[in-house]
Design a protein around this motif. Sequence first.
Motif: not given
Length: 351
Positions: A88, A278, A281-282, A304, A308, A312, A331
């Motif tokens: 991540g 990922v 979004m991050a 972040m 995530l 998840a 995710t």
Amino acid sequence: MRSHQLVQGALRFASLSILSNHQVTRVLLILVLLTLAVLGISLSVGDYPVPPLDIVRAVLGLKTVDPESPFVVVTLRLPRVLISWLVGLGLGLAGVILQGLTRNPLADPGIIGVNAGAALAAVTLIVLFPAAPSFALPLAAFGGAVVVALLIYLLAGTGEKSPLRLVLVGVALAAIAGAFTSFMLTFGKINNVSRALVWLAGSVSGKSWEQVWSLLPWLVVFVPLALWQARELNTLQLGDAIALGLGSSVALRRAGLLLVSVALAGACVATAGTIGFVGLMAPHLARQLVGPMHESLMPVAALMGGLLVAGADLLGRTLFTPTELPCGILTAALGAPYFLYLLYQSRRRKT
């Protein structure tokens, strides 16, 4: 006119750099605490629950109350938990670089096809050369990601060219790579295909210390390189003309940043499969917390992203026990609506 642009760019650069260090520190501290909590819960829960104190003792190599705890924590769960967090982290950082490099808020290694190129190369290796050593998988994935990234760079370009064109070219290349991946899966041996299908789902289940040591060198090399070039990303955000006026070697810096992003994405995809969204979004979540300056944005987005994927994986293990869901499915379930939301927001801003 050029002088006026340079002055405006410098003023914009200065205004963006005004960000409270205390705010960034608070955000980083909160993310670290949340990450430790998620990782601790992941090490504790499962078919064989382990008390928190035994987790600390097992990790430190001390004697535990339950003699089975060290095996459960250190051998079975800790590699999986570390890989989920490291993957991540790498994907979040790769997403920040791509979004900054292209000045496109929708850029993401999965959306624009970099992950698909890495997946095609990795699946080819798994299906055709199943006895290949573990360190060969990240190298193959890196090679596939580089090929797709170069094709995107040549066909769509970056910088002043249309961000929408980059996304469309990336989607097309991802579809082509996906078709070749399906071809490999159709004609491969059943055992190798089964292994590749599990890998494609984006799962960290069953990972061992061997995968941790294969992934770690890539992150040790490329994460510091990414953080070191944060200031260059800020400069590139101002546009090619202004960046050149400020003394930046635009083409060289862009190529170096693209290489770092592709290396991070390729290594992470090779280790855990295609864990999508990922990298989209991050960076957006981090940008809402600390603003657009990459010196602050990059470490926050990295943490972040790690949070995530680790979260998840924890939910995938516990929501439908005894059945496990790959973290890549969760995710994607969260990231796809978020992507549509960003598209809607982008359209509203234009109108």
